[in-house]
Design a protein around this motif. Structure first.
Motif, PDB file in Angstrom:
ATOM      1  N   LEU A 172       0.841  -1.199   0.000  1.00  0.00           N
ATOM      2  CA  LEU A 172       0.000   0.000   0.000  1.00  0.00           C
ATOM      3  C   LEU A 172       0.882   1.257   0.000  1.00  0.00           C
ATOM      4  CD1 LEU A 172      -2.918   1.100   0.189  1.00  0.00           C
ATOM      5  CD2 LEU A 172      -2.658   1.108   2.651  1.00  0.00           C
ATOM      6  N   PHE A 175       2.167   1.725  -3.386  1.00  0.00           N
ATOM      7  CA  PHE A 175       1.117   2.287  -4.244  1.00  0.00           C
ATOM      8  C   PHE A 175       0.995   3.800  -4.028  1.00  0.00           C
ATOM      9  CE2 PHE A 175      -3.218   3.747  -4.841  1.00  0.00           C
ATOM     10  CZ  PHE A 175      -3.378   3.484  -6.186  1.00  0.00           C
TER      11      PHE A 175
ATOM     12  N   CYS B  23      -8.237  -1.367  -4.649  1.00  0.00           N
ATOM     13  CA  CYS B  23      -7.254  -1.726  -5.682  1.00  0.00           C
ATOM     14  C   CYS B  23      -7.918  -1.857  -7.052  1.00  0.00           C
ATOM     15  CB  CYS B  23      -6.542  -3.026  -5.308  1.00  0.00           C
ATOM     16  SG  CYS B  23      -5.485  -2.821  -3.898  1.00  0.00           S
ATOM     17  N   SER B  24      -9.124  -2.411  -7.063  1.00  0.00           N
ATOM     18  CA  SER B  24      -9.836  -2.554  -8.346  1.00  0.00           C
ATOM     19  C   SER B  24     -10.126  -1.177  -8.927  1.00  0.00           C
ATOM     20  CB  SER B  24     -11.149  -3.310  -8.155  1.00  0.00           C
ATOM     21  OG  SER B  24     -10.891  -4.531  -7.523  1.00  0.00           O
ATOM     22  N   ALA B  26      -8.438   1.500  -8.350  1.00  0.00           N
ATOM     23  CA  ALA B  26      -7.153   2.074  -8.788  1.00  0.00           C
ATOM     24  C   ALA B  26      -6.747   1.506 -10.155  1.00  0.00           C
ATOM     25  CB  ALA B  26      -6.071   1.788  -7.752  1.00  0.00           C
ATOM     26  N   GLN B  51      -0.588  -0.846 -11.692  1.00  0.00           N
ATOM     27  CA  GLN B  51      -1.447  -2.030 -11.909  1.00  0.00           C
ATOM     28  C   GLN B  51      -0.816  -3.276 -11.290  1.00  0.00           C
ATOM     29  OE1 GLN B  51      -2.058  -2.092 -16.147  1.00  0.00           O
ATOM     30  NE2 GLN B  51      -3.609  -0.483 -16.077  1.00  0.00           N
ATOM     31  N   CYS B  54      -1.178  -3.054  -7.491  1.00  0.00           N
ATOM     32  CA  CYS B  54      -2.565  -3.318  -7.067  1.00  0.00           C
ATOM     33  C   CYS B  54      -2.911  -4.803  -7.224  1.00  0.00           C
ATOM     34  CB  CYS B  54      -3.545  -2.471  -7.868  1.00  0.00           C
ATOM     35  SG  CYS B  54      -3.465  -0.752  -7.404  1.00  0.00           S
ATOM     36  N   ILE B  57      -1.453  -6.580  -4.348  1.00  0.00           N
ATOM     37  CA  ILE B  57      -2.228  -6.358  -3.104  1.00  0.00           C
ATOM     38  C   ILE B  57      -3.480  -7.239  -3.111  1.00  0.00           C
ATOM     39  CG2 ILE B  57      -3.494  -4.669  -1.699  1.00  0.00           C
ATOM     40  CD1 ILE B  57      -1.593  -2.506  -2.686  1.00  0.00           C
ATOM     41  N   ILE B  58      -4.152  -7.317  -4.265  1.00  0.00           N
ATOM     42  CA  ILE B  58      -5.370  -8.139  -4.343  1.00  0.00           C
ATOM     43  C   ILE B  58      -5.027  -9.608  -4.055  1.00  0.00           C
ATOM     44  CG2 ILE B  58      -7.176  -9.008  -5.917  1.00  0.00           C
ATOM     45  CD1 ILE B  58      -7.193  -6.219  -7.211  1.00  0.00           C
ATOM     46  N   THR B  61      -4.319 -10.077  -0.465  1.00  0.00           N
ATOM     47  CA  THR B  61      -5.546  -9.982   0.343  1.00  0.00           C
ATOM     48  C   THR B  61      -6.327 -11.290   0.294  1.00  0.00           C
ATOM     49  OG1 THR B  61      -5.611  -7.640  -0.202  1.00  0.00           O
ATOM     50  CG2 THR B  61      -7.606  -8.562   0.745  1.00  0.00           C
TER      51      THR B  61
END
Lengths: 495, 155
Positions: A172, A175, B23-24, B26, B51, B54, B57-58, B61
């Motif tokens: 994060l 980002f 994230c989606s 973004a 991209q 993100c 991160i997805i 998660t």
């Protein structure tokens, strides 16, 4: 003249010495106040250094780092509340010793161990940082990319939090670092037409928010905490028998602390835990640990202070923060227009050595402050939370505003504080967010440069030995602990 | 299943949903970034890196929900909720004057947290903002935004 001597000459400036004494006293106050730590202190005081020259500014931040790390022991021993998380293990033996009426002896041991650990680690810093920087001269963008990635992967192991949550928080942060105008292509990203976001999200307001304002919200939940304070007569130097018992522990913990500090992202907290555990493992009387063992205090304190010097090695030589506080110092370097990395030791060697010498000075200085002022500083713990934290908020807001003189930064600090609080509430550490924010820009830049260099064939990175080495380390940092745990569990089941 | 575990489970899903949604969104926003011609793109397109981050991160998660779901480490007390509300009040009063907002916030927070001694409250409401203002204004040459109180000094 040799840069090392030129760096030492910088300390001949009386104004710098006075500033270092003030910063050290300030650092001790910050470290002694429960809830405030070296990272919060450095983040809050960073705006005060804006009008200073680079050497005094960074010397002040490092002084706060070293002094606050040491001072956490004062509250750990006297009120059983670690002033900083790095002193949590000092509580285990420091407080029982203090309750037995030996608070002075416990503090004396903490002071001596901290000083020895700090001084020896700065010596290591002086030797290791230029060597590492020289080695880093061989690095090209793919190596730097892999090294930065390794630094981020180490976030998985920081603190006692969940590795996956640490990594999410770090990502994060990465980002957030991409917000603003892309340096390579000048394309706007996630700016929503706001000119305040063109230069990206500032490091300083985010750090003030996640370390200062979020802690205020955490403290609001701990207002009913009653702290039992041990009365101390005077700080005593350890006896000859004490020295005989702990000197090996101090040296071992210094080595451990310096090594842990050098690892990217790992800081004083991890160092003190390992230092303490190793002290118990090597002790002839491990049963005394937790009941006032002097080796426990020495092991924890030598390691956490040694980690401060160690953490500055990757920070200055590679531009990769060795700890959360080092990330704030790195932000300070950037604010002052100094680019840490291998070139620092050729183009700005005087600056680098001036910082090393000032750290050495501070480590010796808090020996005297600890021995003669601990009793006074212990009284700081009596400052009511209801007075302290509103003051912290005022300094946070004004500090966030001061850098760019922009109210937008104040909103960023408050939003970061609220985000930081909720992250902590749900078990996400805020330290990876800060480190990710610092490293994010570097990571993208080096990835882009690597793609240009390798003609957009990213898989060619593994054909470069050093890049491959750092990528393997990254994989080990990410998956090593779980693989090790699985192998270990299978082994113990077979037994 | 106990009530508390149901509560935790709901929060766990909620946090994961929030992260994935963020994230989606973004990634969706990044699709509108300007594309550079090959000669100018310098290795990667401006949208590639965000991209990639993100997407990571997805994925993480999803792994987190599966292996290490979110749990509330510390329940939010009424004092924390009240402190958050005071921050909202601070943001609102800032449009009138930054230092008025700071003094008000400091005093209100202190009273809310249990401080009743007038001398201490006066210290927070008058002395600290006054010292901080003049320290930054005179020593660090920082000019604060104009407002009811700062106008008295700036004229």
């Amino acid at each position: 003249m040799d840069p090392m001597l030129q760096g030492l000459m910088a300390l001949a400036d009386p104004s710098l010495l006075i500033l270092l004494v003030i910063a050290t006293l300030g650092g001790v106050v910050i470290g002694a106040l429960p809830g405030l730590n070296a990272t919060t202190g450095a983040a809050l005081l960073l705006p005060f250094t804006l009008t200073m020259e680079a050497i005094p500014a960074i010397a002040v931040l490092t002084a706060i780092y070293c002094a606050a790390t040491f001072a956490g022991a004062i509250t750990a021993i006297l009120i059983n509340t670690p002033g900083t998380s790095a002193s949590a293990t000092t509580c285990l033996d420091g407080y029982p010793l203090a309750k037995r009426g030996e608070a002075g002896r416990a503090l004396g041991l903490a002071v001596i161990s901290s000083t020895v650990g700090g001084v020896l680690s700065v010596m290591c810093l002086m030797l290791a940082a230029p060597l590492l920087a020289r080695a880093a001269y061989q690095f090209s963008p793919p190596e730097y990319f892999a090294l930065t990635l390794f630094g981020l992967s180490m976030l998985a192991t920081i603190g006692d939090g969940s590795p996956i949550k640490n990594l999410i928080a770090g990502a994060l942060g990465v980002f957030l670092a991409v917000v603003g105008v892309d340096n390579l292509t000048t394309v706007e990203r996630f700016t929503f037409g706001s000119h305040e976001l063109y230069d990206g999200i500032g490091f300083v307001p985010v750090m003030i928010g996640i370390f200062g304002i979020s802690e205020l919200l955490v403290q609001s939940n701990a207002l009913d905490t009653i702290r039992e304070r041990v009365v101390m007569k005077a700080v005593k130097l350890p006896s000859k028998a004490d020295y005989k018992k702990v000197w090996k522990t101090i040296l071992r913990s210094t080595g451990i602390g310096t090594f842990i500090g050098i690892l990217p992202a790992e800081g004083a907290t991890v160092a003190s835990m390992i230092g303490y555990n190793e002290a118990r493992r090597w002790s002839k009387t491990p049963e005394e640990f937790g009941h006032g063992a002097i080796e426990g205090i020495a092991g924890s304190e030598a390691a956490n202070n040694a980690a401060t010097g160690g953490a500055m090695v990757p920070t200055l030589a590679l531009g990769i923060p060795g700890s959360a506080t080092a990330a704030v110092i790195l932000a300070g370097l950037m604010v002052h227009g100094i680019r840490p990395g291998p070139t620092m030791f050729t183009e700005q060697a005087n600056f680098a050595y001036a910082i090393f010498w000032s750290m050495m000075f501070v480590n010796v200085l808090f020996l005297f402050i600890g021995l003669y002022g601990a009793k006074l500083f212990a009284r700081i713990t009596l400052v009511p939370t209801q007075i302290l934290w509103p003051c912290v908020f005022i300094f946070s807001v004004v500090g966030a505003y001061a850098l760019e003189q922009s109210m937008f930064d104040v909103w960023v600090a408050i939003a970061s504080g609220v985000l930081g609080y909720f992250m902590r509430r749900y078990g996400f550490s805020v330290v990876p967010l800060a480190i990710g924010l610092i490293l994010g820009g570097m990571l993208e830049q080096r990835f882009g440069q690597s793609m240009v260099m390798l003609d957009e064939k990213w898989w060619l990175m593994v054909t470069r030995p050093l890049t491959l080495f750092f990528l393997i380390l990254t994989v080990l940092a990410l998956f090593g602990p779980s693989i090790w745990k699985r192998i270990f569990n299978q082994g113990s089941q077979r037994i | 299943m106990s009530d508390s575990s149901v509560h935790r489970s709901r929060e766990s899903w909620l946090i994961a949903f929030l992260i994935v949604s963020f994230c989606s969104a973004a990634i969706w926003l990044s699709l509108s970034f300007e594309k550079m011609p090959p000669i100018l793109k310098r290795g990667i397109q401006p949208s590639d890196f965000p991209q990639l981050v993100c997407a990571c991160i997805i994925l993480m998660t999803v792994y987190m929900v599966w292996r290490d779901p979110v749990r509330v480490v510390e329940p939010m007390g009424s004092k924390t909720f009240g402190s958050l509300l005071l921050m909202v009040l601070f943001v609102a009063v800032c449009s009138i004057d930054l230092f008025l907002a700071l003094a008000l916030f400091a005093v209100c927070l202190s009273i809310y947290w249990g401080e009743r001694r007038p001398a201490y409250l006066a210290f927070l409401g008058f002395v600290v903002p006054f010292i901080v203002f003049f320290l930054f204004d005179q020593v660090f040459k920082i000019r604060f935004p104009r407002g009811w109180l700062t106008n008295m000094w700036y004229g």
